[in-house]
Enzyme design. Structure first.
Site, PDB file in Angstrom:
ATOM      1  N   ARG A 145     105.629  -8.748 -98.436  1.00 14.66           N
ATOM      2  CA  ARG A 145     104.921  -7.598 -99.024  1.00 14.66           C
ATOM      3  C   ARG A 145     105.017  -7.723-100.534  1.00 14.66           C
ATOM      4  NH1 ARG A 145     104.930  -1.300 -97.607  1.00 14.66           N
ATOM      5  NH2 ARG A 145     103.670  -2.180 -95.961  1.00 14.66           N
TER       6      ARG A 145
ATOM      7  N   LYS B 275     114.666 -11.130-112.583  1.00 14.26           N
ATOM      8  CA  LYS B 275     115.186 -11.852-113.759  1.00 14.26           C
ATOM      9  C   LYS B 275     114.147 -12.809-114.311  1.00 14.26           C
ATOM     10  CE  LYS B 275     119.789 -11.722-111.685  1.00 14.26           C
ATOM     11  NZ  LYS B 275     120.699 -12.513-110.888  1.00 14.26           N
TER      12      LYS B 275
ATOM     13  N   ARG C 227     109.402   1.657 -93.084  1.00 17.21           N
ATOM     14  CA  ARG C 227     108.881   1.552 -91.713  1.00 17.21           C
ATOM     15  C   ARG C 227     108.344   0.162 -91.387  1.00 17.21           C
ATOM     16  NH1 ARG C 227     105.865   6.440 -91.076  1.00 17.21           N
ATOM     17  NH2 ARG C 227     107.098   7.081 -92.837  1.00 17.21           N
ATOM     18  N   THR C 228     107.600  -0.435 -92.308  1.00 17.13           N
ATOM     19  CA  THR C 228     107.006  -1.746 -91.982  1.00 17.13           C
ATOM     20  C   THR C 228     108.099  -2.814 -91.865  1.00 17.13           C
ATOM     21  OG1 THR C 228     104.992  -1.102 -93.124  1.00 17.13           O
ATOM     22  CG2 THR C 228     105.266  -3.441 -92.701  1.00 17.13           C
TER      23      THR C 228
ATOM     24  N   HIS D 164      96.341  -5.292 -95.182  1.00 26.04           N
ATOM     25  CA  HIS D 164      97.611  -5.029 -94.482  1.00 26.04           C
ATOM     26  C   HIS D 164      97.288  -5.295 -93.001  1.00 26.04           C
ATOM     27  CE1 HIS D 164     101.316  -3.379 -93.250  1.00 26.04           C
ATOM     28  NE2 HIS D 164     101.297  -2.213 -93.837  1.00 26.04           N
TER      29      HIS D 164
END
Ligand code: NCD
Length: 321
Positions: free
Chosen positions: A117, A95, A67-68, A147
């Site tokens: 994020r 990696k 959603r974000t 957030h």
């Protein structure tokens, strides 16, 4: 001014990055709310303004998100930006590439905006410190820290449905300890002068010294929810828990779930919000989530307008102020 404020606001008071709502001024919050109102009206009239035409936006998500990420992508595209989703799941971070190497690689691509994020608190701030040039950074959630765009859209939702912020009583219920959303909400609400902010959680999910942020702490939902105007439910962030914090989900629901019975203790016109994703019958009963007092889906719609406001302010302040 602390270090973070210096990083996110320049000498003239212009927003350079959106990393956290802690210490973001009331003026900045109000500007974002006003711009979001403008973009919401535009969306409703199916108008658009290409304020970010030719801007390059990279969605850099080190955690799963639907959603974000989608909300940011829609918001950027609606303003005319080119958006690239950098899927870290398949990238060199897996990696062993360090965040600093990745920062320099991304910097060489010269994006105008990086939306980040990351599971570690402080990751967005780290990138803001290390990426030179004119790349703006938006923190789309860093560990248990903040957030900010979610905190802003929650504030916007409240402002759309309630007047006289100073007189409101707001309760945040759930896993406060692991919630970056709760922290951003508390900072935004205190800055805007909401005088009665409560948090309700079992003691195991209540951060030490949280009352220092200007909230009242309850471990009994029956008291914490009494006569409130706004209820913000939060998910149990099991992915961040190392150990057992609650006896069982059933018991948690019985004591801390927002049910029809618990909702009846709030003001009759109380609104119910949740950032999603929902765990039905854990932190919230379906009858409440889908009921007439729920604004959960409106939050999603408002989220796009709020993210358009943040991006326009960061990338084209002359175009909007
Ligand atoms: C929140 C998050 O990721 O912190 N969700 C979101 O942004 N849509 C809350 C949560 O995951 O519970």
């Amino acid at each position: 001014m602390n270090h973070l404020s210096e990083l996110q606001v320049d000498d003239q008071g212009r927003l350079k990055h959106l990393l956290a709502l802690q210490d973001l001024s009331e003026d900045h919050l109000i500007t974002i709310l006003q711009l979001a109102t403008h973009f919401l009206e535009q969306q409703q009239q199916s108008n658009s303004s290409l304020l970010l035409a030719n801007k390059k936006v990279i969605n850099l998500f080190f955690e799963q998100s639907t959603r974000t990420r989608t909300s940011f992508e829609l918001a950027a595209k609606q303003l005319g930006a080119h958006v690239v989703n950098f899927n870290v799941g398949f990238s060199s971070a897996k990696k062993g590439e360090t965040l600093i190497d990745m920062a320099h690689t991304l910097e060489s691509m010269q994006p105008d905006l990086l939306i980040v994020r990351h599971p570690s608190g402080g990751a967005a701030e780290f990138l803001a410190k290390h990426i030179c040039g004119n790349t703006a950074i938006i923190n789309a959630g860093d560990g248990c820290h903040e957030h900010p765009s979610q905190g802003l859209l929650d504030l916007f939702t409240i402002c759309q449905h309630k007047s006289n912020l100073e007189e409101l009583c707001v309760v945040i219920v759930g896993d406060i300890l692991h919630s970056r959303v709760a922290r951003s909400q508390i900072y935004a609400f205190t800055t805007m002068g909401i005088s009665d902010i409560r948090v309700v959680a079992p003691k195991t999910l209540t951060p030490a010294l949280v009352e220092k942020l200007g909230v009242r702490v309850f471990d009994d939902l029956n008291f914490g929810i009494k006569n409130v105007d706004v209820i913000l439910a939060l998910r149990l962030q099991s992915e961040r828990m190392q150990g057992i914090y609650i006896p069982s989900k059933e018991e948690y629901h019985r004591l801390y779930g927002i049910t029809v019975e618990k909702l009846a203790l709030a003001k009759p016109d109380a609104i119910v919000m949740h950032p999603g994703p929902l765990n039905r019958e854990v932190e919230i009963a379906s009858a409440v989530a889908d009921g007439p007092q729920s604004l959960i889906l409106q939050q999603v719609t408002y989220g796009i307008a709020v993210r358009m406001a943040i991006m326009a302010l960061l990338l084209n302040p002359e175009g909007v102020l």
